[in-house]
Design an enzyme around this catalytic site. Structure first.
Site, short mmCIF file in Angstrom:
data_model
loop_
_atom_site.label_atom_id
_atom_site.label_comp_id
_atom_site.label_asym_id
_atom_site.label_seq_id
_atom_site.Cartn_x
_atom_site.Cartn_y
_atom_site.Cartn_z
N SER A 149 14.58 -41.73 3.74
CA SER A 149 13.79 -40.99 2.75
C SER A 149 14.34 -39.59 2.64
CB SER A 149 12.32 -40.94 3.20
OG SER A 149 11.58 -39.98 2.47
N TYR A 162 5.61 -39.42 9.09
CA TYR A 162 6.53 -40.13 8.21
C TYR A 162 7.91 -39.48 8.23
CZ TYR A 162 8.53 -42.10 3.94
OH TYR A 162 9.36 -42.73 3.03
#
Length: 257
Positions: A149, A162
């Site tokens: 990501s 995350y």
């Protein structure tokens, strides 16, 4: 001399985790379109079966295998079934990931932290280790692609666990690439920006947050899941034969600005 055929994956077996929807579904379809047999892994059985049917309708072989990627025993059983039914993997795409909370780090609970890291980091480690052992034993090399990501590269407000999990995944990608290069195993990652999936539905529905995210993305919009696929198929193919240990952002220019 380069040939367009180097992008093809005919005769190869690919495993895609988190393949029941969103980016994972599109990656599975893209690998199948490039000629691969595809094993689909996810906890969501109905979604897996739907993707399996779609791939078979394309004329390609597919196998849906329900599993929790963070559970070692369950993952080992799923991996064994895959190797028995469609063959050992030539390509592994670690796509399964979760981001169930959006809150400041001081409000994050230990259980929330553990859950996110279990799926986003422990899972890719388990499946990469199983795949690498199989590839080493066969002596034919292979390819592992981790879906990271932009949160592995830059901080994203309210996503401490995350971002930590994805940054860890990038670090693992680089170390595994070094460790396994001698076996002909390439390990790379793609780093999507904000993409229009179920995971981002909450922020996309929030007018102020969505507007801010699009403003910070030079291309001015969210990615569509299929727009992540090209980088994955490229990295899985012989066209990327000398690329390992790298992270390719697919982020509409976010990390360039």
């Amino acid at each position: 001399m380069f040939s367009p055929g180097e992008f093809r994956l005919d005769g190869r077996t690919a495993i895609v985790t988190g393949a029941s929807r969103g980016i994972g579904e599109e990656i599975a379809l893209g690998l199948a379109a490039a000629g691969a047999r595809v094993a689909l892994v996810s906890r969501t059985v109905s979604g897996l079966k739907r993707v399996e049917r779609t791939i078979k309708e394309m004329g390609q072989e597919a196998l849906a295998v329900p599993a929790d990627v963070s559970d070692e025993k369950g993952s080992e059983e799923a991996f064994l079934l895959i190797t028995e039914r469609v063959g050992p993997p030539d390509v592994l795409v670690n796509n399964a990931g979760i981001s169930p909370v959006l809150k400041s780090a001081e409000k994050l609970t230990s259980s929330e932290w553990d859950e996110i890291l279990a799926v986003n980091l422990r899972g890719p480690f388990l499946w990469s280790r199983m795949s690498a052992r199989s590839m080493i034993e066969r002596g034919r090399g292979g390819c592992i692609i981790n879906v990271a990501s932009i949160g592995a590269i830059v901080g994203l407000r309210g996503l401490a666990a995350y971002c930590a999990s994805k940054a860890g995944l990038v670090a693992f990608t680089r170390v595994a690439a070094i460790d396994w290069a001698k076996y002909g195993i390439r390990v790379n990652a793609v780093a999507p920006g904000y993409t229009a999936t179920d995971m981002t539905s909450g922020v996309r529905k929030h007018p102020h947050i969505a507007e801010d995210l699009m403003r910070r993305t030079p291309m001015g919009r969210f990615a569509q899941p299929h727009e992540i696929v090209g980088a994955v198929v490229f990295l899985a193919s012989d066209a990327a034969a000398f690329i390992t240990g790298q992270v390719i952002p697919v982020d509409g220019g976010w990390t360039a600005s």
